[in-house]
Scaffold this motif. Structure first.
Motif, mmCIF file in Angstrom:
data_model
loop_
_atom_site.group_PDB
_atom_site.id
_atom_site.type_symbol
_atom_site.label_atom_id
_atom_site.label_comp_id
_atom_site.label_asym_id
_atom_site.label_seq_id
_atom_site.Cartn_x
_atom_site.Cartn_y
_atom_site.Cartn_z
ATOM 1 N N ARG A 19 0.872 -1.183 0.000
ATOM 2 C CA ARG A 19 0.000 0.000 0.000
ATOM 3 C C ARG A 19 0.902 1.224 0.000
ATOM 4 N NH1 ARG A 19 -2.219 1.637 5.374
ATOM 5 N NH2 ARG A 19 -0.342 2.881 5.280
ATOM 6 N N ASP A 20 0.710 2.107 -0.981
ATOM 7 C CA ASP A 20 1.548 3.302 -1.061
ATOM 8 C C ASP A 20 0.950 4.426 -0.211
ATOM 9 O OD1 ASP A 20 -0.577 4.210 -2.563
ATOM 10 O OD2 ASP A 20 0.488 4.156 -4.469
ATOM 11 N N HIS A 47 -3.235 3.363 -2.383
ATOM 12 C CA HIS A 47 -3.456 2.385 -3.444
ATOM 13 C C HIS A 47 -2.776 1.069 -3.074
ATOM 14 C CE1 HIS A 47 -3.655 6.319 -5.608
ATOM 15 N NE2 HIS A 47 -4.825 5.784 -5.935
ATOM 16 N N VAL A 48 -3.492 -0.030 -3.243
ATOM 17 C CA VAL A 48 -2.965 -1.353 -2.943
ATOM 18 C C VAL A 48 -2.680 -2.056 -4.258
ATOM 19 C CG1 VAL A 48 -3.471 -3.563 -1.840
ATOM 20 C CG2 VAL A 48 -4.250 -1.448 -0.785
ATOM 21 N N SER A 49 -1.482 -2.661 -4.355
ATOM 22 C CA SER A 49 -1.108 -3.345 -5.594
ATOM 23 C C SER A 49 -0.164 -4.503 -5.299
ATOM 24 C CB SER A 49 -0.435 -2.367 -6.561
ATOM 25 O OG SER A 49 0.735 -1.842 -5.981
ATOM 26 N N LEU A 50 -0.036 -5.388 -6.282
ATOM 27 C CA LEU A 50 0.930 -6.474 -6.183
ATOM 28 C C LEU A 50 2.321 -5.919 -6.423
ATOM 29 C CD1 LEU A 50 -0.803 -9.314 -8.223
ATOM 30 C CD2 LEU A 50 -0.495 -9.203 -5.761
ATOM 31 N N ASP A 51 3.278 -6.395 -5.665
ATOM 32 C CA ASP A 51 4.666 -5.971 -5.818
ATOM 33 C C ASP A 51 5.483 -7.203 -6.175
ATOM 34 O OD1 ASP A 51 7.118 -4.762 -5.760
ATOM 35 O OD2 ASP A 51 7.216 -4.637 -3.569
ATOM 36 N N THR A 52 5.569 -7.495 -7.459
ATOM 37 C CA THR A 52 6.262 -8.708 -7.900
ATOM 38 C C THR A 52 7.775 -8.598 -7.752
ATOM 39 O OG1 THR A 52 6.228 -7.904 -10.174
ATOM 40 C CG2 THR A 52 4.430 -9.345 -9.497
ATOM 41 N N THR A 53 8.301 -7.372 -7.662
ATOM 42 C CA THR A 53 9.749 -7.192 -7.516
ATOM 43 C C THR A 53 10.184 -7.128 -6.053
ATOM 44 O OG1 THR A 53 9.583 -4.791 -7.557
ATOM 45 C CG2 THR A 53 9.862 -5.903 -9.678
ATOM 46 N N SER A 54 9.246 -6.945 -5.136
ATOM 47 C CA SER A 54 9.510 -6.784 -3.699
ATOM 48 C C SER A 54 10.376 -5.573 -3.401
ATOM 49 C CB SER A 54 10.152 -8.050 -3.114
ATOM 50 O OG SER A 54 9.261 -9.118 -3.166
ATOM 51 N N ASN A 108 7.967 1.034 -2.877
ATOM 52 C CA ASN A 108 7.844 1.781 -1.636
ATOM 53 C C ASN A 108 6.456 1.605 -1.055
ATOM 54 O OD1 ASN A 108 10.424 2.827 -1.799
ATOM 55 N ND2 ASN A 108 9.750 4.601 -2.976
ATOM 56 N N GLY A 109 6.384 1.550 0.254
ATOM 57 C CA GLY A 109 5.103 1.462 0.933
ATOM 58 C C GLY A 109 5.077 0.341 1.948
ATOM 59 N N ARG A 110 3.946 0.219 2.608
ATOM 60 C CA ARG A 110 3.760 -0.827 3.615
ATOM 61 C C ARG A 110 3.445 -2.123 2.912
ATOM 62 N NH1 ARG A 110 2.364 -3.574 7.519
ATOM 63 N NH2 ARG A 110 0.663 -3.651 8.968
ATOM 64 N N GLY A 111 4.180 -3.165 3.246
ATOM 65 C CA GLY A 111 4.011 -4.438 2.564
ATOM 66 C C GLY A 111 3.464 -5.527 3.464
ATOM 67 N N ARG A 153 -11.422 -10.650 3.347
ATOM 68 C CA ARG A 153 -11.006 -9.267 3.103
ATOM 69 C C ARG A 153 -9.785 -8.913 3.964
ATOM 70 N NH1 ARG A 153 -13.629 -7.403 -1.147
ATOM 71 N NH2 ARG A 153 -13.074 -5.304 -0.560
ATOM 72 N N ILE A 154 -8.776 -9.782 3.918
ATOM 73 C CA ILE A 154 -7.573 -9.667 4.742
ATOM 74 C C ILE A 154 -6.852 -8.340 4.543
ATOM 75 C CG2 ILE A 154 -5.253 -10.626 5.073
ATOM 76 C CD1 ILE A 154 -7.349 -12.347 6.389
ATOM 77 N N PHE A 155 -6.673 -7.911 3.290
ATOM 78 C CA PHE A 155 -5.891 -6.706 3.031
ATOM 79 C C PHE A 155 -6.640 -5.430 3.416
ATOM 80 C CE2 PHE A 155 -3.903 -9.892 0.308
ATOM 81 C CZ PHE A 155 -2.618 -9.836 0.832
ATOM 82 N N ASP A 156 -7.965 -5.472 3.470
ATOM 83 C CA ASP A 156 -8.731 -4.335 3.976
ATOM 84 C C ASP A 156 -8.350 -4.093 5.437
ATOM 85 O OD1 ASP A 156 -10.036 -5.123 1.576
ATOM 86 O OD2 ASP A 156 -11.894 -4.185 2.257
ATOM 87 N N LYS A 157 -8.245 -5.179 6.190
ATOM 88 C CA LYS A 157 -7.918 -5.081 7.616
ATOM 89 C C LYS A 157 -6.451 -4.722 7.826
ATOM 90 C CE LYS A 157 -11.343 -8.637 8.458
ATOM 91 N NZ LYS A 157 -11.516 -10.074 8.622
ATOM 92 N N ALA A 158 -5.568 -5.332 7.053
ATOM 93 C CA ALA A 158 -4.134 -5.122 7.241
ATOM 94 C C ALA A 158 -3.705 -3.707 6.884
ATOM 95 C CB ALA A 158 -3.347 -6.125 6.408
ATOM 96 N N PHE A 159 -4.266 -3.166 5.811
ATOM 97 C CA PHE A 159 -3.856 -1.844 5.335
ATOM 98 C C PHE A 159 -4.810 -0.728 5.756
ATOM 99 C CE2 PHE A 159 -1.788 -4.328 1.710
ATOM 100 C CZ PHE A 159 -0.558 -4.339 2.346
#
Length: 98
Positions: A28-29, A33-40, A43-46, A63-69
């Motif tokens: 999450r930047d 915005h939440v996106s896949l980070d295939t390169t790892s 920047n942002g919370r991962g 809805r795991i990522f709603d809670k995490a981010f």
């Protein structure tokens, strides 16, 4: 020669530890915005999720990522995540571990 240390990360859905290469990073930047980070390297919370279809489906259902981010993540992202995990799992089965 000393064996190399393998970086481990925790799967956000199951809570199990896996080698970093067996997981996919979701980020999450600053704008939320939440996106896949295939390169790892983005920047942002991962957060990490394993390359398993069942785990990805559970993440969507709960809805795991709603809670995490702490942001509203659209269903399209979860569908993209499931498609990516499905593709990576199929590649792994077809070509084996690399």
């Amino acid at each position: 020669m000393k064996p190399r240390k393998i970086p481990m990360r925790k799967d956000i859905v199951t809570g199990d530890m896996f080698p970093k290469k067996e997981l996919v990073r979701v980020v999450r930047d600053k704008e939320g915005h939440v996106s896949l980070d295939t390169t790892s390297k983005a920047n942002g919370r991962g957060a990490y999720i394993s390359l398993n279809r069942d785990v990805a489906n559970t993440a969507k259902k709960q809805r795991i990522f709603d809670k995490a981010f702490e942001v509203k993540v659209p269903d399209a992202f979860y569908d993209e995540l499931i498609a990516y995990v499905d593709h990576q799992q199929a590649r792994k089965e077809l070509f084996g571990d690399k």
